[in-house]
Write an enzyme that holds these catalytic residues in place. Structure first.
Site, short mmCIF file in Angstrom:
data_model
loop_
_atom_site.label_atom_id
_atom_site.label_comp_id
_atom_site.label_asym_id
_atom_site.label_seq_id
_atom_site.Cartn_x
_atom_site.Cartn_y
_atom_site.Cartn_z
N GLU A 173 -7.46 8.41 6.18
CA GLU A 173 -7.78 9.04 7.45
C GLU A 173 -8.43 10.41 7.32
O GLU A 173 -7.82 11.44 7.65
CB GLU A 173 -6.52 9.13 8.33
CG GLU A 173 -5.93 7.76 8.62
CD GLU A 173 -4.81 7.79 9.65
OE1 GLU A 173 -4.35 8.89 10.01
OE2 GLU A 173 -4.40 6.70 10.10
N ASN A 181 -7.59 1.98 9.88
CA ASN A 181 -6.26 2.20 10.42
C ASN A 181 -6.41 2.23 11.93
O ASN A 181 -7.29 2.92 12.46
CB ASN A 181 -5.69 3.56 9.98
CG ASN A 181 -5.37 3.59 8.49
OD1 ASN A 181 -5.60 2.63 7.76
ND2 ASN A 181 -4.82 4.71 8.05
N TYR A 229 -4.23 2.28 15.77
CA TYR A 229 -3.02 2.30 16.59
C TYR A 229 -3.31 2.14 18.06
O TYR A 229 -2.66 1.38 18.76
CB TYR A 229 -2.23 3.60 16.35
CG TYR A 229 -1.64 3.66 14.95
CD1 TYR A 229 -0.36 3.21 14.71
CD2 TYR A 229 -2.40 4.11 13.87
CE1 TYR A 229 0.17 3.21 13.42
CE2 TYR A 229 -1.88 4.13 12.58
CZ TYR A 229 -0.59 3.68 12.36
OH TYR A 229 -0.08 3.67 11.10
N GLU A 232 -3.78 0.01 8.14
CA GLU A 232 -2.57 0.41 8.89
C GLU A 232 -2.67 -0.10 10.32
O GLU A 232 -3.74 -0.07 10.92
CB GLU A 232 -2.41 1.93 8.98
CG GLU A 232 -1.80 2.59 7.77
CD GLU A 232 -1.65 4.11 7.96
OE1 GLU A 232 -1.41 4.56 9.10
OE2 GLU A 232 -1.78 4.82 6.96
N ARG A 286 0.86 -1.18 0.00
CA ARG A 286 0.00 0.00 0.00
C ARG A 286 0.90 1.23 0.00
O ARG A 286 1.70 1.42 0.92
CB ARG A 286 -0.90 0.00 1.25
CG ARG A 286 -1.73 1.24 1.35
CD ARG A 286 -2.66 1.31 2.56
NE ARG A 286 -3.22 2.65 2.53
CZ ARG A 286 -3.31 3.47 3.57
NH1 ARG A 286 -2.93 3.08 4.77
NH2 ARG A 286 -3.79 4.67 3.42
N HIS A 313 -2.93 10.93 0.57
CA HIS A 313 -2.39 10.73 1.91
C HIS A 313 -1.76 12.05 2.37
O HIS A 313 -0.56 12.14 2.57
CB HIS A 313 -1.39 9.57 1.92
CG HIS A 313 -1.13 8.98 3.28
ND1 HIS A 313 -1.26 7.63 3.56
CD2 HIS A 313 -0.75 9.55 4.44
CE1 HIS A 313 -0.96 7.40 4.83
NE2 HIS A 313 -0.63 8.56 5.39
C1 GBH Z 1 -1.26 7.31 10.60
O1 GBH Z 1 -1.94 8.23 11.37
C2 GBH Z 1 -0.89 7.88 9.27
O2 GBH Z 1 -1.75 7.43 8.25
C3 GBH Z 1 0.54 7.64 8.87
O3 GBH Z 1 0.88 8.48 7.83
C4 GBH Z 1 1.41 7.82 10.08
O4 GBH Z 1 2.77 7.76 9.77
C5 GBH Z 1 1.06 6.76 11.07
O5 GBH Z 1 -0.29 6.79 11.38
C6 GBH Z 1 1.81 6.82 12.39
O6 GBH Z 1 1.48 7.96 13.12
O7 GBH Z 1 -0.14 15.94 17.54
O8 GBH Z 1 0.92 14.37 19.02
O9 GBH Z 1 -1.48 14.62 19.06
C7 GBH Z 1 -2.30 7.78 12.67
C8 GBH Z 1 -3.13 8.76 13.44
C9 GBH Z 1 -3.44 10.80 14.40
C10 GBH Z 1 -1.35 9.78 14.74
C11 GBH Z 1 -2.90 12.09 14.91
C12 GBH Z 1 -0.79 11.08 15.29
C13 GBH Z 1 -1.54 13.23 16.37
C14 GBH Z 1 -0.27 13.41 17.05
N1 GBH Z 1 -2.44 9.95 13.86
N2 GBH Z 1 -1.82 11.93 15.79
S1 GBH Z 1 -0.25 14.69 18.24
#
Ligand code: GBH
Length: 502
Positions: A186, A329, A331, A398, A96, A141
């Site tokens: 996202e 996605n 995390y 993701e 991807r 993206h």
């Molecule tokens: C994804 O976002 C993205 O699609 C990808 O590009 C990225 O590299 C990956 O995750 C890892 O982060 O300002 O400290 O509060 C995940 C969701 C939402 C993660 C917003 C970071 C804010 C950081 N993201 N978040 S902060």
């Protein structure tokens, strides 16, 4: 009943309730993901124009934690054959990656097509085909051409047309090589973090206003691209098209407190439902609680119309059902601890429209402040998606873990293993239809405002060396074994030495 019988019965029931699944179903596919701006570099060569991240990092370099930017990144524009080699080593079924809009169409419109940019993606696609790696391509993206941002970007309804034209170009040019398309990566992060806040470029900080203008236009743009593909290209090209929605999953801090349970549901509707409800429910449109809360707050602010406009019947119908799969996605999980206004929230804002206080006091920390490890939250999210959206077919587009870049990345391996195990559980025990899994990410890359200070890759990248050497971490071996055997690797060497059995 004899003691033996009781023992056997207990053993059987505990086996059933705590079944330990390791094997992935037939047809389940594994991949890995990246995004153009995070890896390509070559920001101003071969005809590419400036995008919003070039603009932000060049005009306000202090907004990136370690002062880095995407000018060179992993140099994938020049080193894509190394990317393909790594993908081959990992043994993935699919890759991807995203197209850079500003590289393909420097004005953002279709009046200028950049032949070198077009050729770059052909080269990459051909190299992938040679290795039997299927491409999953994300159209957007986060790297909007700056010239379109200057017109307001997704706050401007003209973006519906511009995005459709860009998608049209991509389907026409590449559609015989690409069978899996993702429109937006996202949408929440685009609209809330970039328009409603300063967490992502263009960092407009139009809290409670720009975020909602953006979602309206973005959802329409998504739907138009879907219909275009569905009607014009699908009959010839036979592919599929979807959207990838990120979830921070909200759990009630106390699962026995019904007020918190209800509030966590509101938070999930605001976070995931904001974009999933219009597309994946029978009813369509934004979640009712979102429409109500924003309308009520807007009235008390003295506004004549709600900050979040409702879709009319035409658009409700036009947006419904416009994704062949639910792309998720995921995390992390946060806790909802109580009702009220977050003391750090701006007014008006998406946060205040929810009206919940949250906390991160759950799970093990990672290198990212927003990110704790909570695999049970992932399982709950997947079950919730099954029940909220009528059991849709799901791709995890993701999932991954951040540290500071160690090569012996046992914590990353554990993260993958626990989240993959959660997937096996919900497939087998709950009938959730997860069809594939995408690890974030191939190699350490430009992690937006965190620069290179937070690393998510299977490969370490040395950004002090112009050759950007990549070194496999232990997790690369883990993933390779997973894709080869289609089951969770049991090898003791993937555990921390202190946790090994011998
Ligand atoms: C994804 O976002 C993205 O699609 C990808 O590009 C990225 O590299 C990956 O995750 C890892 O982060 O300002 O400290 O509060 C995940 C969701 C939402 C993660 C917003 C970071 C804010 C950081 N993201 N978040 S902060």
């Amino acid at each position: 009943m004899s003691t033996v019988a009781i023992f056997v019965l207990l053993a059987v029931t505990s086996c059933v309730s705590h079944a330990h699944y390791t094997k992935f179903p037939e047809g389940f596919i594994f991949g890995v993901a990246t995004a153009a701006h995070q890896i390509e570099g070559a920001w101003n060569v071969s005809g590419k124009s400036e995008n919003v991240w070039d603009h932000l990092t060049h005009t306000k370099p202090w907004m990136v934690a370690d002062g880095t930017n995407g000018d060179i990144a992993c140099d994938s524009y020049n080193r894509y054959m190394e990317d393909v080699e790594e993908l081959t080593n990992l043994g993935v079924d699919f890759y991807r990656f995203s197209f850079s809009w500003a590289r393909l169409l420097p004005t953002g419109r279709i009046d200028q097509i950049n032949p070198e940019g077009v050729q770059y993606y052909h080269n990459l696609l051909d190299a992938l085909a040679e290795k039997n790696i299927e491409p999953f391509v994300t159209l957007f993206h986060w790297d909007l051409p700056q010239s379109l941002q200057d017109l307001g970007g997704f706050a401007n309804p003209i973006m519906v047309d511009y995005f459709r034209d860009y998608a049209d170009f991509c389907f026409r040019e590449y559609g015989d090589k690409i069978k899996s398309w993702i429109t937006f990566n996202e949408p929440y992060e685009i609209c809330e973090d970039a328009y409603g806040d300063i967490k992502k470029a263009p960092a407009l900080n139009s809290h409670g206003v720009g975020n909602y203008l953006c979602s309206h236009n973005l959802l329409k743009a998504h739907a138009e691209a879907y219909h275009l593909y569905n009607e014009t290209y699908r009959p010839k090209q036979n592919g599929r098209i979807m959207i990838s929605i990120n979830s921070i999953w909200y759990e009630p801090a106390d699962p026995n407190d019904s007020e918190l349970v209800a509030l966590a549901e509101v938070a999930n509707q605001f976070k995931f439902g904001w974009f999933a409800h219009p597309i994946f429910t029978e009813e369509g449109g934004y979640p009712a609680v979102m429409v109500e809360n924003v309308a009520q707050n807007s009235r008390s602010e003295g506004l004549t119309k709600p900050r979040l406009e409702q879709f009319d019947d035409y658009w409700i119908e036009r947006i419904k059902g416009t994704s062949d799969f639910l792309g998720i996605n995921h995390y992390t999980t946060h806790l909802v601890t109580g009702p009220g206004l977050d003391p750090n929230a701006k007014s008006p804002s998406w946060w205040n429209d929810i009206g919940a206080i949250t906390s991160l006091e759950v799970g093990e920390p990672t290198a990212s402040t927003w990110f704790r490890v909570v695999p049970t939250g992932f399982a709950n999210l997947l079950r919730w998606c099954k029940s909220s959206y009528n059991n849709p077919p799901i791709y995890i587009t993701e999932n991954g873990y951040s540290d500071r870049g160690t090569l012996e990345d046992y914590d990353r391996i554990k993260y993958f293993n626990d989240h993959l195990s959660a997937i096996l559980h919900v497939i087998n025990d709950d009938g959730v239809r997860v069809l594939g899994y995408t690890a974030w990410t191939l190699m350490d890359n430009f992690e937006w405002r965190a620069g290179f200070s937070e690393r998510f890759g299977f490969y370490h990248v040395d950004i002090t060396d112009p050759a950007r050497p990549r070194t496999a971490k232990l997790s690369a071996d883990y993933y390779k074994q997973l894709t080869a055997n289609r089951e969770l690797p049991q090898d003791e060497r993937f555990k921390k030495p202190s946790e090994r059995r011998y």
